[in-house]
Design a protein around this motif. Structure first.
Motif, PDB file in Angstrom:
ATOM      1  N   UNK A  59       0.814  -1.213   0.000  1.00  0.00           N
ATOM      2  CA  UNK A  59       0.000   0.000   0.000  1.00  0.00           C
ATOM      3  C   UNK A  59       0.853   1.272   0.000  1.00  0.00           C
ATOM      4  N   UNK A  60       1.933   1.280   0.782  1.00  0.00           N
ATOM      5  CA  UNK A  60       2.675   2.526   0.995  1.00  0.00           C
ATOM      6  C   UNK A  60       4.024   2.581   0.293  1.00  0.00           C
ATOM      7  N   UNK A  61       4.632   1.462  -0.023  1.00  0.00           N
ATOM      8  CA  UNK A  61       5.950   1.474  -0.657  1.00  0.00           C
ATOM      9  C   UNK A  61       5.886   0.760  -2.011  1.00  0.00           C
ATOM     10  N   UNK A  62       6.249  -0.515  -2.008  1.00  0.00           N
ATOM     11  CA  UNK A  62       6.246  -1.307  -3.229  1.00  0.00           C
ATOM     12  C   UNK A  62       6.276  -2.780  -2.838  1.00  0.00           C
ATOM     13  N   UNK A  63       5.799  -3.644  -3.725  1.00  0.00           N
ATOM     14  CA  UNK A  63       5.842  -5.080  -3.445  1.00  0.00           C
ATOM     15  C   UNK A  63       7.280  -5.555  -3.280  1.00  0.00           C
ATOM     16  N   UNK A  64       8.237  -4.843  -3.862  1.00  0.00           N
ATOM     17  CA  UNK A  64       9.645  -5.244  -3.758  1.00  0.00           C
ATOM     18  C   UNK A  64      10.137  -5.223  -2.314  1.00  0.00           C
ATOM     19  N   UNK A  65       9.534  -4.375  -1.489  1.00  0.00           N
ATOM     20  CA  UNK A  65       9.958  -4.288  -0.093  1.00  0.00           C
ATOM     21  C   UNK A  65       9.621  -5.549   0.699  1.00  0.00           C
ATOM     22  N   UNK A  66       8.709  -6.352   0.202  1.00  0.00           N
ATOM     23  CA  UNK A  66       8.431  -7.630   0.865  1.00  0.00           C
ATOM     24  C   UNK A  66       9.709  -8.461   0.914  1.00  0.00           C
ATOM     25  N   UNK A  67      10.504  -8.381  -0.136  1.00  0.00           N
ATOM     26  CA  UNK A  67      11.760  -9.125  -0.188  1.00  0.00           C
ATOM     27  C   UNK A  67      12.921  -8.344   0.420  1.00  0.00           C
ATOM     28  N   UNK A  69      12.963  -6.202   2.910  1.00  0.00           N
ATOM     29  CA  UNK A  69      13.014  -6.032   4.368  1.00  0.00           C
ATOM     30  C   UNK A  69      13.897  -7.090   5.015  1.00  0.00           C
ATOM     31  N   UNK A  70      13.986  -8.271   4.388  1.00  0.00           N
ATOM     32  CA  UNK A  70      14.878  -9.311   4.908  1.00  0.00           C
ATOM     33  C   UNK A  70      16.338  -8.917   4.831  1.00  0.00           C
ATOM     34  N   UNK A  71      16.712  -8.152   3.812  1.00  0.00           N
ATOM     35  CA  UNK A  71      18.109  -7.732   3.700  1.00  0.00           C
ATOM     36  C   UNK A  71      18.472  -6.708   4.763  1.00  0.00           C
ATOM     37  N   UNK A  72      17.480  -6.006   5.242  1.00  0.00           N
ATOM     38  CA  UNK A  72      17.722  -5.029   6.303  1.00  0.00           C
ATOM     39  C   UNK A  72      17.744  -5.713   7.669  1.00  0.00           C
ATOM     40  N   UNK A  73      16.796  -6.634   7.883  1.00  0.00           N
ATOM     41  CA  UNK A  73      16.665  -7.253   9.202  1.00  0.00           C
ATOM     42  C   UNK A  73      17.632  -8.422   9.428  1.00  0.00           C
ATOM     43  N   UNK A  74      18.071  -9.088   8.368  1.00  0.00           N
ATOM     44  CA  UNK A  74      18.923 -10.270   8.534  1.00  0.00           C
ATOM     45  C   UNK A  74      20.248  -9.957   9.213  1.00  0.00           C
ATOM     46  N   UNK A  75      20.993  -8.918   8.809  1.00  0.00           N
ATOM     47  CA  UNK A  75      22.246  -8.643   9.537  1.00  0.00           C
ATOM     48  C   UNK A  75      22.025  -8.360  11.026  1.00  0.00           C
ATOM     49  N   UNK A  76      20.938  -7.674  11.335  1.00  0.00           N
ATOM     50  CA  UNK A  76      20.624  -7.411  12.739  1.00  0.00           C
ATOM     51  C   UNK A  76      20.348  -8.718  13.483  1.00  0.00           C
ATOM     52  N   UNK A  77      19.580  -9.610  12.870  1.00  0.00           N
ATOM     53  CA  UNK A  77      19.277 -10.890  13.506  1.00  0.00           C
ATOM     54  C   UNK A  77      20.542 -11.730  13.671  1.00  0.00           C
ATOM     55  N   UNK A  78      21.409 -11.748  12.658  1.00  0.00           N
ATOM     56  CA  UNK A  78      22.669 -12.495  12.763  1.00  0.00           C
ATOM     57  C   UNK A  78      23.488 -11.972  13.930  1.00  0.00           C
ATOM     58  N   UNK A  79      23.567 -10.666  14.075  1.00  0.00           N
ATOM     59  CA  UNK A  79      24.317 -10.074  15.184  1.00  0.00           C
ATOM     60  C   UNK A  79      23.713 -10.461  16.527  1.00  0.00           C
ATOM     61  N   UNK A  80      22.395 -10.373  16.648  1.00  0.00           N
ATOM     62  CA  UNK A  80      21.740 -10.720  17.913  1.00  0.00           C
ATOM     63  C   UNK A  80      21.904 -12.196  18.253  1.00  0.00           C
TER      64      UNK A  80
END
Length: 188
Positions: A59-67, A69-80
Motif C-alpha cells: 500500500x505505501x511502498x512497493x511489493x519489492x519491499x516484501x523481499x 526487508x529481509x536484507x535489512x533485518x537479517x544482519x541485525x538478527x545475525x548479530x543478535x
C-alpha cells in the motif's frame, strides 16, 4: 532471488526448534514457562503479522519491499544470535554408539518438501491428473520411505521415532495442525 528464497526457507525451518532449545537449556528454571509462552506467542504473532506487514509495503511502498526487508533485518538478527547464544561444541558420539546420519535427514527433508509442494499445488494443477503432482507424490513417498527404512537398518541417535508415537507428542501435533488449519481458513 529464487535461490535466496530456498536458502531462507531451509534455514527458517531451524529457527523454531533452536529457539525452544535455547529457552529450555539457557533460561533459569523459574523463567522457562515464561520463555515457552513467549515462544508460542511469537509463532502466532509472526504468522498473523506477516500479512499485515506485506499489505503495508504494498500500500505505501512497493511489493519489492516484501523481499528487501529481509536484507535489512537479517544482519541485525545475525548479530543478535551471535551475541545472544553462547558457543557450545557439537556433541561427539560415544564409543559404541551409532554416528548421526545426515543422509537420512536429507532423504526425509526432501521427501516431506516434495509432499508439501504436491499438497500446496494440487488444487491448482488438478491433483492426480497432473504428471507433476504424481511425480512429486511418488518421489516424496519414496524418499520418506527410504529415510524410515534407513533409520531401522542404521539407527540414528538423533531421531527417535517412538517419541513421535507418544500421547503428548500426537496431541501436540493435532493441536498445531488444527490451529494452522483454522488460521489458514480464516486468512482465506
Amino acid at each position: 532471488m529464487i535461490a535466496l528464497l530456498i536458502i531462507g526457507g531451509l534455514t527458517a525451518g531451524t529457527f523454531y526448534p533452536l529457539t525452544l532449545t535455547f529457552v529450555l537449556r539457557n533460561l533459569p528454571i523459574r523463567f522457562v514457562l515464561l520463555g515457552i509462552a513467549m515462544y508460542a506467542a511469537d509463532i502466532v504473532f509472526t504468522t498473523d503479522m506477516a500479512q499485515a506487514w506485506e499489505a503495508f509495503f504494498m500500500e505505501h511502498l512497493s511489493w519489492r519491499w516484501i523481499f528487501w526487508n529481509g536484507t535489512i533485518l537479517t544482519p541485525l538478527m545475525i548479530l543478535l544470535v551471535h551475541l545472544g547464544i553462547p558457543w557450545q561444541p557439537l556433541p561427539q558420539p560415544q564409543p559404541g554408539h551409532p554416528v548421526p546420519s545426515w543422509r537420512g535427514f536429507l532423504y526425509a527433508s526432501l521427501g516431506v518438501a516434495l509432499l508439501y509442494i504436491a499438497l500446496d499445488q494440487g488444487q491448482r494443477l488438478d491433483w492426480f491428473h497432473s504428471s507433476l503432482i504424481v511425480g512429486l507424490v511418488v518421489a516424496g513417498v519414496f524418499l520418506v520411505g527410504a529415510a524410515v527404512v534407513r533409520h531401522f537398518l542404521l539407527p540414528n541417535p538423533l531421531v527417535n521415532f517412538r517419541f513421535l508415537l507418544r500421547k503428548n507428542t500426537l496431541l501436540l501435533a493435532l493441536v498445531v495442525i488444527s490451529f494452522r488449519f483454522c488460521d489458514a481458513c480464516h486468512s482465506s
